[in-house]
Design a protein around this motif. Structure first.
Motif, PDB file in Angstrom:
ATOM      1  N   PRO A 196       0.819  -1.214   0.000  1.00 21.71           N
ATOM      2  CA  PRO A 196       0.000   0.000   0.000  1.00 21.71           C
ATOM      3  C   PRO A 196       0.853   1.265   0.000  1.00 21.71           C
ATOM      4  O   PRO A 196       1.901   1.332   0.648  1.00 21.71           O
ATOM      5  CB  PRO A 196      -0.827  -0.128   1.289  1.00 21.71           C
ATOM      6  CG  PRO A 196      -0.903  -1.606   1.533  1.00 21.71           C
ATOM      7  CD  PRO A 196       0.428  -2.151   1.074  1.00 21.71           C
ATOM      8  N   LEU A 197       0.390   2.275  -0.721  1.00 20.71           N
ATOM      9  CA  LEU A 197       1.156   3.504  -0.887  1.00 20.71           C
ATOM     10  C   LEU A 197       1.419   4.199   0.440  1.00 20.71           C
ATOM     11  O   LEU A 197       2.521   4.715   0.676  1.00 20.71           O
ATOM     12  CB  LEU A 197       0.426   4.447  -1.847  1.00 20.71           C
ATOM     13  CG  LEU A 197       1.113   5.773  -2.179  1.00 20.71           C
ATOM     14  CD1 LEU A 197       2.492   5.543  -2.790  1.00 20.71           C
ATOM     15  CD2 LEU A 197       0.249   6.599  -3.127  1.00 20.71           C
ATOM     16  N   ASP A 198       0.430   4.234   1.336  1.00 22.65           N
ATOM     17  CA  ASP A 198       0.637   4.915   2.615  1.00 22.65           C
ATOM     18  C   ASP A 198       1.706   4.230   3.446  1.00 22.65           C
ATOM     19  O   ASP A 198       2.445   4.886   4.198  1.00 22.65           O
ATOM     20  CB  ASP A 198      -0.675   5.020   3.399  1.00 22.65           C
ATOM     21  CG  ASP A 198      -1.276   3.667   3.739  1.00 22.65           C
ATOM     22  OD1 ASP A 198      -1.055   2.696   2.991  1.00 22.65           O
ATOM     23  OD2 ASP A 198      -1.985   3.574   4.757  1.00 22.65           O
ATOM     24  N   GLN A 199       1.853   2.901   3.286  1.00 23.15           N
ATOM     25  CA  GLN A 199       2.897   2.180   4.006  1.00 23.15           C
ATOM     26  C   GLN A 199       4.274   2.499   3.419  1.00 23.15           C
ATOM     27  O   GLN A 199       5.261   2.597   4.160  1.00 23.15           O
ATOM     28  CB  GLN A 199       2.609   0.681   3.971  1.00 23.15           C
ATOM     29  CG  GLN A 199       1.347   0.296   4.732  1.00 23.15           C
ATOM     30  CD  GLN A 199       1.100  -1.199   4.749  1.00 23.15           C
ATOM     31  OE1 GLN A 199       1.950  -1.992   4.331  1.00 23.15           O
ATOM     32  NE2 GLN A 199      -0.061  -1.607   5.236  1.00 23.15           N
ATOM     33  N   GLU A 200       4.349   2.647   2.104  1.00 23.03           N
ATOM     34  CA  GLU A 200       5.615   3.058   1.487  1.00 23.03           C
ATOM     35  C   GLU A 200       6.042   4.420   2.018  1.00 23.03           C
ATOM     36  O   GLU A 200       7.207   4.632   2.369  1.00 23.03           O
ATOM     37  CB  GLU A 200       5.476   3.115  -0.030  1.00 23.03           C
ATOM     38  CG  GLU A 200       6.724   3.630  -0.735  1.00 23.03           C
ATOM     39  CD  GLU A 200       6.640   3.610  -2.249  1.00 23.03           C
ATOM     40  OE1 GLU A 200       7.554   4.160  -2.897  1.00 23.03           O
ATOM     41  OE2 GLU A 200       5.665   3.044  -2.786  1.00 23.03           O
ATOM     42  N   LEU A 226       9.062   8.723  -7.447  1.00 26.30           N
ATOM     43  CA  LEU A 226       8.984  10.063  -8.028  1.00 26.30           C
ATOM     44  C   LEU A 226       7.542  10.515  -8.243  1.00 26.30           C
ATOM     45  O   LEU A 226       7.270  11.429  -9.019  1.00 26.30           O
ATOM     46  CB  LEU A 226       9.748  10.127  -9.345  1.00 26.30           C
ATOM     47  CG  LEU A 226      11.249  10.473  -9.218  1.00 26.30           C
ATOM     48  CD1 LEU A 226      12.010   9.386  -8.479  1.00 26.30           C
ATOM     49  CD2 LEU A 226      11.882  10.712 -10.583  1.00 26.30           C
ATOM     50  N   SER A 227       6.613   9.868  -7.530  1.00 30.13           N
ATOM     51  CA  SER A 227       5.219  10.302  -7.587  1.00 30.13           C
ATOM     52  C   SER A 227       5.026  11.528  -6.706  1.00 30.13           C
ATOM     53  O   SER A 227       5.872  11.852  -5.854  1.00 30.13           O
ATOM     54  CB  SER A 227       4.294   9.180  -7.115  1.00 30.13           C
ATOM     55  OG  SER A 227       4.487   8.936  -5.728  1.00 30.13           O
ATOM     56  N   ALA A 228       3.895  12.196  -6.875  1.00 31.28           N
ATOM     57  CA  ALA A 228       3.596  13.387  -6.081  1.00 31.28           C
ATOM     58  C   ALA A 228       3.393  13.048  -4.614  1.00 31.28           C
ATOM     59  O   ALA A 228       3.524  13.925  -3.751  1.00 31.28           O
ATOM     60  CB  ALA A 228       2.347  14.075  -6.637  1.00 31.28           C
ATOM     61  N   SER A 272      13.444   8.343  -1.365  1.00 31.96           N
ATOM     62  CA  SER A 272      14.595   7.441  -1.476  1.00 31.96           C
ATOM     63  C   SER A 272      15.577   7.915  -2.541  1.00 31.96           C
ATOM     64  O   SER A 272      16.782   7.664  -2.438  1.00 31.96           O
ATOM     65  CB  SER A 272      14.127   6.015  -1.792  1.00 31.96           C
ATOM     66  OG  SER A 272      13.516   5.417  -0.666  1.00 31.96           O
ATOM     67  N   THR A 273      15.079   8.593  -3.550  1.00 33.76           N
ATOM     68  CA  THR A 273      15.963   9.083  -4.608  1.00 33.76           C
ATOM     69  C   THR A 273      16.998  10.049  -4.050  1.00 33.76           C
ATOM     70  O   THR A 273      18.186   9.987  -4.409  1.00 33.76           O
ATOM     71  CB  THR A 273      15.139   9.758  -5.718  1.00 33.76           C
ATOM     72  OG1 THR A 273      14.264   8.782  -6.306  1.00 33.76           O
ATOM     73  CG2 THR A 273      16.047  10.344  -6.787  1.00 33.76           C
ATOM     74  N   ARG A 274      16.578  10.942  -3.182  1.00 38.08           N
ATOM     75  CA  ARG A 274      17.526  11.894  -2.597  1.00 38.08           C
ATOM     76  C   ARG A 274      18.630  11.172  -1.828  1.00 38.08           C
ATOM     77  O   ARG A 274      19.808  11.514  -1.937  1.00 38.08           O
ATOM     78  CB  ARG A 274      16.790  12.869  -1.671  1.00 38.08           C
ATOM     79  CG  ARG A 274      15.985  13.925  -2.395  1.00 38.08           C
ATOM     80  CD  ARG A 274      15.254  14.826  -1.402  1.00 38.08           C
ATOM     81  NE  ARG A 274      14.588  15.923  -2.074  1.00 38.08           N
ATOM     82  CZ  ARG A 274      13.408  15.813  -2.684  1.00 38.08           C
ATOM     83  NH1 ARG A 274      12.797  14.641  -2.695  1.00 38.08           N
ATOM     84  NH2 ARG A 274      12.856  16.853  -3.284  1.00 38.08           N
ATOM     85  N   GLU A 275      18.254  10.186  -1.036  1.00 40.66           N
ATOM     86  CA  GLU A 275      19.254   9.459  -0.260  1.00 40.66           C
ATOM     87  C   GLU A 275      20.190   8.676  -1.168  1.00 40.66           C
ATOM     88  O   GLU A 275      21.402   8.623  -0.943  1.00 40.66           O
ATOM     89  CB  GLU A 275      18.568   8.513   0.737  1.00 40.66           C
ATOM     90  CG  GLU A 275      19.504   7.625   1.545  1.00 40.66           C
ATOM     91  CD  GLU A 275      20.465   8.397   2.445  1.00 40.66           C
ATOM     92  OE1 GLU A 275      21.461   7.797   2.897  1.00 40.66           O
ATOM     93  OE2 GLU A 275      20.237   9.612   2.699  1.00 40.66           O
ATOM     94  N   GLU A 316       6.548  18.220 -10.798  1.00 38.29           N
ATOM     95  CA  GLU A 316       7.115  19.034  -9.728  1.00 38.29           C
ATOM     96  C   GLU A 316       8.205  18.278  -8.969  1.00 38.29           C
ATOM     97  O   GLU A 316       9.179  18.872  -8.502  1.00 38.29           O
ATOM     98  CB  GLU A 316       6.021  19.502  -8.760  1.00 38.29           C
ATOM     99  CG  GLU A 316       5.327  18.411  -7.956  1.00 38.29           C
ATOM    100  CD  GLU A 316       4.173  17.729  -8.660  1.00 38.29           C
ATOM    101  OE1 GLU A 316       3.339  17.128  -7.973  1.00 38.29           O
ATOM    102  OE2 GLU A 316       4.106  17.798  -9.909  1.00 38.29           O
ATOM    103  N   VAL A 317       8.067  16.945  -8.876  1.00 37.21           N
ATOM    104  CA  VAL A 317       9.093  16.140  -8.199  1.00 37.21           C
ATOM    105  C   VAL A 317      10.354  16.091  -9.049  1.00 37.21           C
ATOM    106  O   VAL A 317      11.472  16.199  -8.531  1.00 37.21           O
ATOM    107  CB  VAL A 317       8.561  14.723  -7.905  1.00 37.21           C
ATOM    108  CG1 VAL A 317       9.660  13.857  -7.280  1.00 37.21           C
ATOM    109  CG2 VAL A 317       7.351  14.785  -6.980  1.00 37.21           C
ATOM    110  N   ALA A 318      10.187  15.951 -10.363  1.00 37.77           N
ATOM    111  CA  ALA A 318      11.351  15.959 -11.261  1.00 37.77           C
ATOM    112  C   ALA A 318      12.112  17.274 -11.138  1.00 37.77           C
ATOM    113  O   ALA A 318      13.350  17.288 -11.089  1.00 37.77           O
ATOM    114  CB  ALA A 318      10.901  15.727 -12.694  1.00 37.77           C
ATOM    115  N   ALA A 319      11.383  18.391 -11.062  1.00 38.20           N
ATOM    116  CA  ALA A 319      12.039  19.693 -10.936  1.00 38.20           C
ATOM    117  C   ALA A 319      12.787  19.805  -9.616  1.00 38.20           C
ATOM    118  O   ALA A 319      13.923  20.320  -9.563  1.00 38.20           O
ATOM    119  CB  ALA A 319      10.993  20.807 -11.055  1.00 38.20           C
TER     120      ALA A 319
END
Length: 490
Positions: A151-155, A230-232, A238-241, A265-268
């Motif tokens: 589930p997304l909220d668990q991620e 990279l979703s909103a 995790s990408t930043r880390e 907006e996440v890509a930017a």
């Protein structure tokens, strides 16, 4: 032919093991078809499509044993087949008398571990992944979550915890990674080198690995972050880390960030973050107007001062009589890339992972492929893997739809991907080649792999080309060729 269908309430084995059991039983002389699977809605639909009638009340907690015997099968064949089911289910790897039983939870495994820096790999049903992954984080370990359907909220909760502690969550649905020079999941066999990859895409990562390998460039680390990172909602946690860690690695000369279409907006935000790092970052973010993965790889090669090779093609097909493009994929990012390329020439593409609202296909695959429109299906999507192995391991669903597409007179070309690697099916061409050879429309394939993979890319390509397919290493090139064959521009 006679059939036998029974359920075993409360019995359980994971989908990969049940696939192995099914193949074992299929090999019993006199058995025409065998399927041993949990009675999830998807598996029930598949079994019914194969002509098996399940007992009323069968549910996800029941194991189904479905066997069809050949005409004229010898007496006792059914008994032998059922015995083969029992033996295969009971089989266990032999262990010495002094060895401890395998731990049943991440917590139990961590209590035994003496490696403070060990990466914890979680591969359990998605509904159960949170507890195991949180145990790993609580013990101050990075975690790779192979499980899908989390589930997304668990991620979000897991990645928020990891960020607070300076840890890395790879996944969920992280099928490919290279950590410390070791390939995990479906990773291809490549050599270490100056490139580091951050991947919100498993098969996108594999395409980069294999194109770079063909060009003679190695990859030291490939950190998967999960397709939704990279979703909103997740916002690149995790990408930043992962970018921070690769920036701190002196062996990494260039980082490549690959993703299926991200939130704008996440890509930017990530581009701004990367601009502050000491290591250059090349972005390979799929989307309208963005470079495809092959073009991004070529940019990486130029930035490293390397020559761009000619991407190999083996075999050649001619245009067919139909007018529709049918794409059948095991890789979601490869499907996305192909839709983006094909839609520029052919117009909107219908899919179970559509690029835009209004282009979706229903859950019924037979009905979906019957539509009079160009279609591309990702058989690795979570909705099609609930209760069964990923199609890179179990090709059953795609093979069935491939045969249907090949028999449809409207089909002008079939586009497929074949993804190799450590955890993938051992000889995918063996199952695909007979269908390709009997197909009326031309088949264009992209084989994502290396010559060092267990499946040996050269052997897979040769088998498919001999069966009549045109085989590419570049998925983008394969897609443009398929588009050309149905009358679109290159």
């Amino acid at each position: 032919m006679s059939t036998h269908v029974t359920t075993r309430p409360g019995a359980y084995a994971d989908s990969v093991r049940l696939l192995q059991v099914s193949r074992t039983v299929q090999g019993v002389p006199g058995v025409a078809t065998a399927q041993v699977a949990m009675a999830t809605p998807l598996n029930v639909e598949v079994l019914e499509g194969m002509g098996f009638a399940l007992p009323d009340g069968s549910g996800p907690n029941d194991m189904v044993v479905a066997i069809r015997l050949e005409d004229g099968a010898a007496d006792g064949t059914l008994g032998e087949a059922l015995a083969a089911v029992d033996e295969a289910l009971a089989a266990r790897a032999e262990s010495g008398p002094s060895e401890e039983a395998a731990p049943r939870t991440a917590g139990a495994a961590l209590r035994r571990s003496t490696d403070a820096g060990a990466l914890v790999l979680v591969s359990v049903p998605g509904a159960n992944a949170l507890a195991e992954a949180m145990d790993a984080l609580d013990a101050d370990h990075d975690v790779m979550i192979f499980s899908d359907n989390v589930p997304l909220d668990q991620e979000v909760a897991l990645k928020r915890t990891a960020t607070e502690r300076g840890l890395l969550v790879m996944g969920p649905d992280c099928g490919t990674a290279v950590v410390g020079g070791v390939g995990l999941g479906f990773a291809n066999a490549t050599t270490p080198g100056p490139v580091g990859i951050v991947a919100a895409s498993g098969t996108g990562c594999q395409q980069l690995l294999c194109l770079l390998d063909h060009a003679g460039v190695g990859v030291g680390s490939a950190l998967g972050v999960g397709g939704r990172d990279l979703s909103a909602t997740v916002r690149g946690a995790s990408t930043r880390e992962a970018l921070r860690r690769l920036d701190a690695d002196p062996a990494v000369e260039l980082v490549v960030m690959v993703s299926k279409p991200p939130a704008d907006e996440v890509a930017a935000e990530l581009r701004e973050y990367a601009a502050g790092l000491g290591t250059p970052v090349e972005f390979a973010l799929l989307g309208p107007g963005q470079p495809d993965l092959t073009a991004a790889t070529e940019t990486v090669l130029r930035r490293l001062g390397r020559d761009v090779p000619r991407w190999p093609v083996q075999g050649e097909v001619a245009a067919g009589e139909g007018h529709l493009l049918r794409g059948l994929f095991v890789g979601g990012t490869l499907c996305d890339e192909s839709m983006l390329i094909a839609s520029e020439a052919l117009g909107p593409i219908r899919s179970n992972i559509p690029l835009a609202d209004g282009l979706g296909l229903g859950a019924d695959l037979d009905a979906a492929l019957a539509v009079d429109a160009h279609t591309m299906v990702d058989f690795g999507d979570d909705a099609l893997t609930a209760g069964r192995a990923h199609p890179m391991i179990d090709p059953t669903l795609r093979l069935e739809q491939l045969a249907r597409a090949a028999d449809d007179p409207r089909t002008g070309v079939i586009l497929i991907d074949v993804v190799l690697g450590h955890g993938a099916e051992q000889d995918p061409a063996a199952a695909l080649a007979p269908v390709v050879a009997g197909a009326r429309p031309p088949v264009v394939a992209c084989v994502v792999g290396t010559v060092a993979d267990p499946q040996d890319r050269r052997r897979q390509v040769a088998a498919l080309a001999e069966a009549g397919a045109e085989v590419h290493l570049s998925n983008a090139a394969a897609t443009r060729r398929a588009v050309e064959l149905v009358g679109g521009s290159r």
